[in-house]
Design an enzyme around this catalytic site. Sequence first.
Site, PDB file in Angstrom:
ATOM      1  N   LYS A 126       0.866  -1.185   0.000  1.00 57.15           N
ATOM      2  CA  LYS A 126       0.000   0.000   0.000  1.00 57.15           C
ATOM      3  C   LYS A 126       0.899   1.231   0.000  1.00 57.15           C
ATOM      4  CE  LYS A 126      -4.346   1.306   0.179  1.00 57.15           C
ATOM      5  NZ  LYS A 126      -5.555   0.668  -0.372  1.00 57.15           N
ATOM      6  N   ASP A 166      -6.949   4.590  -4.656  1.00 54.27           N
ATOM      7  CA  ASP A 166      -7.618   4.462  -3.355  1.00 54.27           C
ATOM      8  C   ASP A 166      -8.218   5.843  -3.100  1.00 54.27           C
ATOM      9  OD1 ASP A 166      -7.861   2.565  -0.855  1.00 54.27           O
ATOM     10  OD2 ASP A 166      -7.314   4.481   0.008  1.00 54.27           O
TER      11      ASP A 166
HETATM   12  P1  NDP Z   1     -12.833   8.134  -2.911  1.00 59.82           P
HETATM   13  O1  NDP Z   1     -11.759   9.105  -2.699  1.00 59.82           O
HETATM   14  O2  NDP Z   1     -13.381   7.935  -4.284  1.00 59.82           O
HETATM   15  O3  NDP Z   1     -14.069   8.459  -1.938  1.00 59.82           O
HETATM   16  C1  NDP Z   1     -13.914   8.508  -0.560  1.00 59.82           C
HETATM   17  C2  NDP Z   1     -15.222   8.916   0.065  1.00 59.82           C
HETATM   18  O4  NDP Z   1     -15.111   8.801   1.478  1.00 59.82           O
HETATM   19  C3  NDP Z   1     -15.598  10.357  -0.220  1.00 59.82           C
HETATM   20  O5  NDP Z   1     -16.981  10.515  -0.209  1.00 59.82           O
HETATM   21  C4  NDP Z   1     -14.943  11.085   0.959  1.00 59.82           C
HETATM   22  O6  NDP Z   1     -15.523  12.357   1.279  1.00 59.82           O
HETATM   23  C5  NDP Z   1     -15.225  10.104   2.096  1.00 59.82           C
HETATM   24  N1  NDP Z   1     -14.195  10.277   3.126  1.00 59.82           N
HETATM   25  C6  NDP Z   1     -12.842  10.219   2.966  1.00 59.82           C
HETATM   26  N2  NDP Z   1     -12.222  10.470   4.135  1.00 59.82           N
HETATM   27  C7  NDP Z   1     -13.200  10.670   5.040  1.00 59.82           C
HETATM   28  C8  NDP Z   1     -13.201  10.955   6.410  1.00 59.82           C
HETATM   29  N3  NDP Z   1     -12.059  11.094   7.103  1.00 59.82           N
HETATM   30  N4  NDP Z   1     -14.414  11.072   7.036  1.00 59.82           N
HETATM   31  C9  NDP Z   1     -15.569  10.924   6.356  1.00 59.82           C
HETATM   32  N5  NDP Z   1     -15.629  10.665   5.032  1.00 59.82           N
HETATM   33  C10 NDP Z   1     -14.461  10.531   4.389  1.00 59.82           C
HETATM   34  O7  NDP Z   1     -12.284   6.739  -2.315  1.00 59.82           O
HETATM   35  P2  NDP Z   1     -12.790   5.276  -2.600  1.00 59.82           P
HETATM   36  O8  NDP Z   1     -14.255   5.255  -2.802  1.00 59.82           O
HETATM   37  O9  NDP Z   1     -11.897   4.671  -3.607  1.00 59.82           O
HETATM   38  O10 NDP Z   1     -12.423   4.560  -1.218  1.00 59.82           O
HETATM   39  C11 NDP Z   1     -13.336   4.497  -0.114  1.00 59.82           C
HETATM   40  C12 NDP Z   1     -12.906   3.399   0.840  1.00 59.82           C
HETATM   41  O11 NDP Z   1     -12.884   2.140   0.160  1.00 59.82           O
HETATM   42  C13 NDP Z   1     -11.497   3.553   1.433  1.00 59.82           C
HETATM   43  O12 NDP Z   1     -11.487   3.021   2.739  1.00 59.82           O
HETATM   44  C14 NDP Z   1     -10.642   2.669   0.536  1.00 59.82           C
HETATM   45  O13 NDP Z   1      -9.465   2.237   1.171  1.00 59.82           O
HETATM   46  C15 NDP Z   1     -11.606   1.518   0.291  1.00 59.82           C
HETATM   47  N6  NDP Z   1     -11.335   0.714  -0.889  1.00 59.82           N
HETATM   48  C16 NDP Z   1     -11.296   1.272  -2.131  1.00 59.82           C
HETATM   49  C17 NDP Z   1     -11.067   0.479  -3.248  1.00 59.82           C
HETATM   50  C18 NDP Z   1     -11.131   1.026  -4.626  1.00 59.82           C
HETATM   51  O14 NDP Z   1     -11.076   0.215  -5.576  1.00 59.82           O
HETATM   52  N7  NDP Z   1     -11.273   2.319  -4.840  1.00 59.82           N
HETATM   53  C19 NDP Z   1     -10.771  -0.960  -3.102  1.00 59.82           C
HETATM   54  C20 NDP Z   1     -10.914  -1.462  -1.750  1.00 59.82           C
HETATM   55  C21 NDP Z   1     -11.158  -0.634  -0.696  1.00 59.82           C
HETATM   56  P3  NDP Z   1     -14.722  13.696   0.924  1.00 59.82           P
HETATM   57  O15 NDP Z   1     -14.911  13.889  -0.543  1.00 59.82           O
HETATM   58  O16 NDP Z   1     -15.358  14.734   1.753  1.00 59.82           O
HETATM   59  O17 NDP Z   1     -13.276  13.464   1.302  1.00 59.82           O
END
Ligand code: NDP
Length: 445
Positions: A126, A166
């Site tokens: 990671k 991510d």
């Molecule tokens: P994105 O950046 O596309 O979206 C993240 C979302 O989570 C946004 O809505 C963001 O809001 C919100 N968010 C981020 N940080 C916080 C926080 N501290 N408190 C509240 N809301 C928060 O990321 P992904 O959708 O790709 O990833 C989301 C999760 O899924 C993560 O945990 C990631 O590790 C996991 N994941 C992702 C994969 C992938 O293929 N993308 C694969 C496996 C797991 P804001 O815009 O306000 O920051």
Amino acid sequence: MNNYVKKVLEDLKKQNPNEPEFHQAATEILESLSLVFDKHPEYEKAGLLERFVEPERVIMFRVPWVDDKGVTHVNKGYRVQFNSAIGPYKGGLRFHPSVNLSIIKFLGFEQILKNSLTSLPIGGGKGGSNFDPKGKSDNEIMRFCQSFMTELYRHIGQDTDVPAGDIGVGAREIGFLFGQYKRIRNEHVGVLTGRGLTYGGSLVRKEATGYGLVYITEEALKAVKDSLKGKTVAISGSGNVAIYACEKAQQLGAKVVTMSDSNGYIYDKDGIDLNLVKEIKEVRRGRISEYAKEKSSAVYTEGCSGVWTVKCDVALPCATQNELNSDSANALIKNGVKIVAEGANMPTTLEATEILQKAKVIFLPGKAANAGGVATSALEMAQSSGRLFWSFEEVDSKLKGIMSNIYNNIAQAAKKYDLEGNFVAGANIAGFEKVAEAMMAQGVC
Ligand code: NDP
């Protein structure tokens, strides 16, 4: 807990102070591996667990870049190459101001077992940076990504380490990172996944984590003779995982009523209008509050944890780590939730997980439930190596098969150790057994 496992966990905490997220992930994983170590005393002699909890390599570097006003900034860059026993390191890059070594290590550690669960040959890693992409221009993002890759390129490769996206790293960032890698190495290879379809990407990669999450949720419901059809679903987040989880849940006949970002959440009693969410988040790069301004059936509430007080049958946390705590778990139980499946990595605290499991809520941990993203990344790697391009249906049906296998494997592993229904233990054990066997076969290294 097995004495050997207990000692390794205590030493890990002592030797890695100030890494609370890494401690949390290690505690959850090691506690459920205790029974495996009871059965395999030879693992202790081989120092297997000490080696398993120590990354093979940690790379930390400076990322200097210049903003549009000509001001120089310096961010921290990380790549943790945790375990390559079953394949090249594989895992995403996260760009978010909260990123630090503890967070990257917890994510890399989880990734080892997740990748093993996919049954594909990928090790765990990671990386990321404490850079905040929010509010930056496309040119600033490009300059940052180019600087990041100017150091990272020497540590990665299609057979060594293959990063992906991510939080904060989507199609735009992967494009800039790939462009810089190609320029430095003069190689057009599958060194990053999540690439655009015009330069080596795979169909379904964008949708894979969210779709996979819903496929495994449907599989778990099927096992209790139920389905998503007609269910009310609460989703947190409004990024890549949340959007495509919402899309697939709606396609399977569920009603999704919430989405959120780090400022607050929306509740739409008529069901989320996903086209509007995509327009706000993917096109405008706006905030989720804009949804409620444009949709009279929706209400916006400040603060994201309130999303778990909304009545639902299915909860899919898809934002970030530790977003669902014990208060949230109690609120969900009071409202009759049947299943919680983690789209994000470690969104549920240890206490909340215990509360949900005690209340007999079906709980699917992220390392199993969100493995569809990395599994499809591995399918992208296979297509890159073979110079192939599979159809949407072909990749989607492979993804569905992989998620169904994961469900069966974690259910069976739990059963094998008399922990039926404990999918946390099942996922940790099923993922670990393969890695342990590979590490033992390869000697002390
Ligand atoms: P994105 O950046 O596309 O979206 C993240 C979302 O989570 C946004 O809505 C963001 O809001 C919100 N968010 C981020 N940080 C916080 C926080 N501290 N408190 C509240 N809301 C928060 O990321 P992904 O959708 O790709 O990833 C989301 C999760 O899924 C993560 O945990 C990631 O590790 C996991 N994941 C992702 C994969 C992938 O293929 N993308 C694969 C496996 C797991 P804001 O815009 O306000 O920051």
